[in-house]
Motif scaffolding. Structure first.
Motif, mmCIF file in Angstrom:
data_model
loop_
_atom_site.group_PDB
_atom_site.id
_atom_site.type_symbol
_atom_site.label_atom_id
_atom_site.label_comp_id
_atom_site.label_asym_id
_atom_site.label_seq_id
_atom_site.Cartn_x
_atom_site.Cartn_y
_atom_site.Cartn_z
ATOM 1 N N VAL A 28 36.346 54.472 42.346
ATOM 2 C CA VAL A 28 36.055 53.307 42.975
ATOM 3 C C VAL A 28 35.519 51.860 42.119
ATOM 4 C CG1 VAL A 28 34.400 52.429 44.439
ATOM 5 C CG2 VAL A 28 35.486 54.505 45.120
ATOM 6 N N LEU A 29 34.904 52.171 41.161
ATOM 7 C CA LEU A 29 34.416 51.367 40.220
ATOM 8 C C LEU A 29 35.797 50.798 39.318
ATOM 9 C CD1 LEU A 29 32.376 49.735 38.999
ATOM 10 C CD2 LEU A 29 31.697 51.479 37.347
ATOM 11 N N THR A 30 36.494 51.880 38.804
ATOM 12 C CA THR A 30 37.803 51.574 38.013
ATOM 13 C C THR A 30 38.591 50.547 38.777
ATOM 14 O OG1 THR A 30 37.590 53.454 36.838
ATOM 15 C CG2 THR A 30 39.885 52.281 36.853
ATOM 16 N N ARG A 31 38.636 50.748 40.227
ATOM 17 C CA ARG A 31 39.691 49.962 40.977
ATOM 18 C C ARG A 31 39.101 48.547 41.245
ATOM 19 N NH1 ARG A 31 39.317 52.694 46.180
ATOM 20 N NH2 ARG A 31 37.701 51.061 46.785
ATOM 21 N N GLU A 32 37.902 48.498 41.602
ATOM 22 C CA GLU A 32 37.170 47.318 41.753
ATOM 23 C C GLU A 32 36.994 46.276 40.623
ATOM 24 O OE1 GLU A 32 36.592 46.174 44.938
ATOM 25 O OE2 GLU A 32 37.574 47.879 45.359
ATOM 26 N N LEU A 33 36.934 47.004 39.326
ATOM 27 C CA LEU A 33 36.774 46.224 38.182
ATOM 28 C C LEU A 33 38.434 45.756 37.797
ATOM 29 C CD1 LEU A 33 34.502 48.418 36.079
ATOM 30 C CD2 LEU A 33 34.030 46.113 36.773
ATOM 31 N N ARG A 34 39.441 46.350 38.221
ATOM 32 C CA ARG A 34 40.570 46.081 38.020
ATOM 33 C C ARG A 34 41.054 45.032 38.831
ATOM 34 N NH1 ARG A 34 43.274 50.336 38.933
ATOM 35 N NH2 ARG A 34 42.963 51.292 36.746
ATOM 36 N N ALA A 35 40.221 44.754 39.972
ATOM 37 C CA ALA A 35 40.578 43.564 40.941
ATOM 38 C C ALA A 35 39.573 42.547 40.897
ATOM 39 C CB ALA A 35 40.494 44.199 42.466
ATOM 40 N N ASP A 36 38.655 42.464 39.989
ATOM 41 C CA ASP A 36 37.752 41.666 39.364
ATOM 42 C C ASP A 36 36.628 41.538 40.316
ATOM 43 O OD1 ASP A 36 36.501 39.453 37.697
ATOM 44 O OD2 ASP A 36 37.720 38.049 38.456
ATOM 45 N N ARG A 37 36.160 42.565 40.986
ATOM 46 C CA ARG A 37 35.275 42.688 41.868
ATOM 47 C C ARG A 37 34.289 43.609 41.471
ATOM 48 N NH1 ARG A 37 39.771 42.619 45.715
ATOM 49 N NH2 ARG A 37 39.601 45.086 45.850
ATOM 50 N N PRO A 38 33.417 43.156 40.300
ATOM 51 C CA PRO A 38 32.382 44.143 39.666
ATOM 52 C C PRO A 38 31.254 44.546 40.493
ATOM 53 C CG PRO A 38 32.204 41.989 38.640
ATOM 54 C CD PRO A 38 33.344 41.867 39.642
ATOM 55 N N VAL A 39 30.768 43.501 41.441
ATOM 56 C CA VAL A 39 29.579 43.807 42.333
ATOM 57 C C VAL A 39 29.895 44.637 43.155
ATOM 58 C CG1 VAL A 39 28.014 42.532 43.676
ATOM 59 C CG2 VAL A 39 28.641 41.504 41.797
ATOM 60 N N GLU A 40 31.140 44.810 43.968
ATOM 61 C CA GLU A 40 31.311 45.656 45.050
ATOM 62 C C GLU A 40 31.632 47.080 44.332
ATOM 63 O OE1 GLU A 40 32.684 42.607 44.462
ATOM 64 O OE2 GLU A 40 32.400 41.640 46.030
ATOM 65 N N GLY A 41 32.360 46.806 43.008
ATOM 66 C CA GLY A 41 32.654 48.264 42.399
ATOM 67 C C GLY A 41 31.225 49.134 42.224
ATOM 68 N N PHE A 42 30.243 48.399 41.519
ATOM 69 C CA PHE A 42 29.202 48.997 41.364
ATOM 70 C C PHE A 42 28.443 49.469 42.502
ATOM 71 C CE2 PHE A 42 29.571 47.602 36.750
ATOM 72 C CZ PHE A 42 29.158 48.679 36.155
ATOM 73 N N ALA A 43 28.327 48.601 43.546
ATOM 74 C CA ALA A 43 27.479 48.717 44.644
ATOM 75 C C ALA A 43 28.149 50.152 45.439
ATOM 76 C CB ALA A 43 27.667 47.770 45.517
ATOM 77 N N ALA A 44 29.402 50.079 45.261
ATOM 78 C CA ALA A 44 30.299 51.289 45.769
ATOM 79 C C ALA A 44 30.161 52.555 45.133
ATOM 80 C CB ALA A 44 31.609 51.043 46.305
ATOM 81 N N ALA A 45 30.152 52.561 43.858
ATOM 82 C CA ALA A 45 30.027 53.475 42.940
ATOM 83 C C ALA A 45 28.379 54.249 43.109
ATOM 84 C CB ALA A 45 30.270 53.209 41.706
ATOM 85 N N VAL A 46 27.608 53.272 43.032
ATOM 86 C CA VAL A 46 26.125 53.431 43.096
ATOM 87 C C VAL A 46 25.863 54.229 44.450
ATOM 88 C CG1 VAL A 46 23.764 52.650 43.472
ATOM 89 C CG2 VAL A 46 25.419 51.932 41.683
#
Length: 227
Positions: free
Chosen positions: A181-199
């Motif tokens: 999930v974090l990798t996917r969201e970072l690739r889409a330039d959504r770091p906050v969403e990625g970290f929030a979901a991964a956390v």
């Protein structure tokens, strides 16, 4: 990858960490590194290799090494020496040009990623994540239940490191979804969403194996570190 992290972004990630940790005695720590290595050695290796091989390939097409076969070689000694000197000079010059050109080319981030072996990038990201794991004190929680989420932007890689108290109870595959999930969201330039979901996913895993203690102190800061 150019990524802006605002104070509001940090606050959202901190809130996600706090919410996840209320359900567990485990601790979650997040780090973003823009680049874990300069990879100067990789650029130098490519430049040196190209400088060594390229002149050998191209110089024969640029120079005429055929000498007259009319029996007058002695009369042409000086000319042959001059031509040989010119060939050596051109060889050295071409090596220098190729070295500098390839070195500068491989300093371009996209090119550097392309020419750096995947194993080298993975190894250096892993090493940088382990350094942060130790430097941020993720390894000194009471029950050794700290988890580090580490994202390397230039390398396009994510590492998750769990302390030894977790490995005794949790299979390594349990973290795959959080990493994905974090990798996917970072690739889409959504770091906050990625970290929030991964956390959140990490919190769910920890909650199943490490429920909150009656005294459940917050042993690590609930914020994102940006290197």
């Amino acid at each position: 990858m150019v990524m802006q992290i605002t104070d509001n972004d940090r606050a959202r990630i901190a809130e996600a960490i706090s919410a996840a940790e209320r359900q567990t005695s485990g601790e979650i720590f997040c780090v973003i590194s823009r680049r874990v290595s300069t990879y100067l050695d990789v650029s130098l290796a490519w430049a040196a290799g190209a400088a060594l091989l390229a002149p050998i390939v191209f110089i024969p097409f640029l120079l005429d090494f055929r000498w007259p076969g009319d029996g007058w070689e002695a009369a042409h000694d000086a000319a042959q020496a001059a031509t040989t000197g010119q060939a050596l000079a051109l060889y050295a010059l071409s090596q220098a040009v190729v070295f500098v050109g390839i070195f500068l080319l491989t300093r371009i981030p996209a090119v550097r990623r392309l020419v750096t072996p995947a194993g080298v990038r993975r190894g250096r990201v892993r090493e940088a994540a382990l350094q942060q794991f130790m430097a941020q004190g993720v390894h000194v929680t009471t029950e050794r239940t700290g988890v580090l989420l580490f994202a390397a932007l230039d390398e396009h890689q994510v590492e998750l490191i769990a302390d030894e108290g977790i490995y005794a109870k949790v299979d390594e595959d349990a973290w795959a979804q959080a990493v994905a999930v974090l990798t996917r969201e970072l690739r889409a330039d959504r770091p906050v969403e990625g970290f929030a979901a991964a956390v959140d996913l990490c919190g769910q895993v920890l909650a199943r194996h490490f429920p909150p203690r009656p005294d459940n102190p917050n042993e690590l800061p609930d914020h994102l570190i940006l290197l």
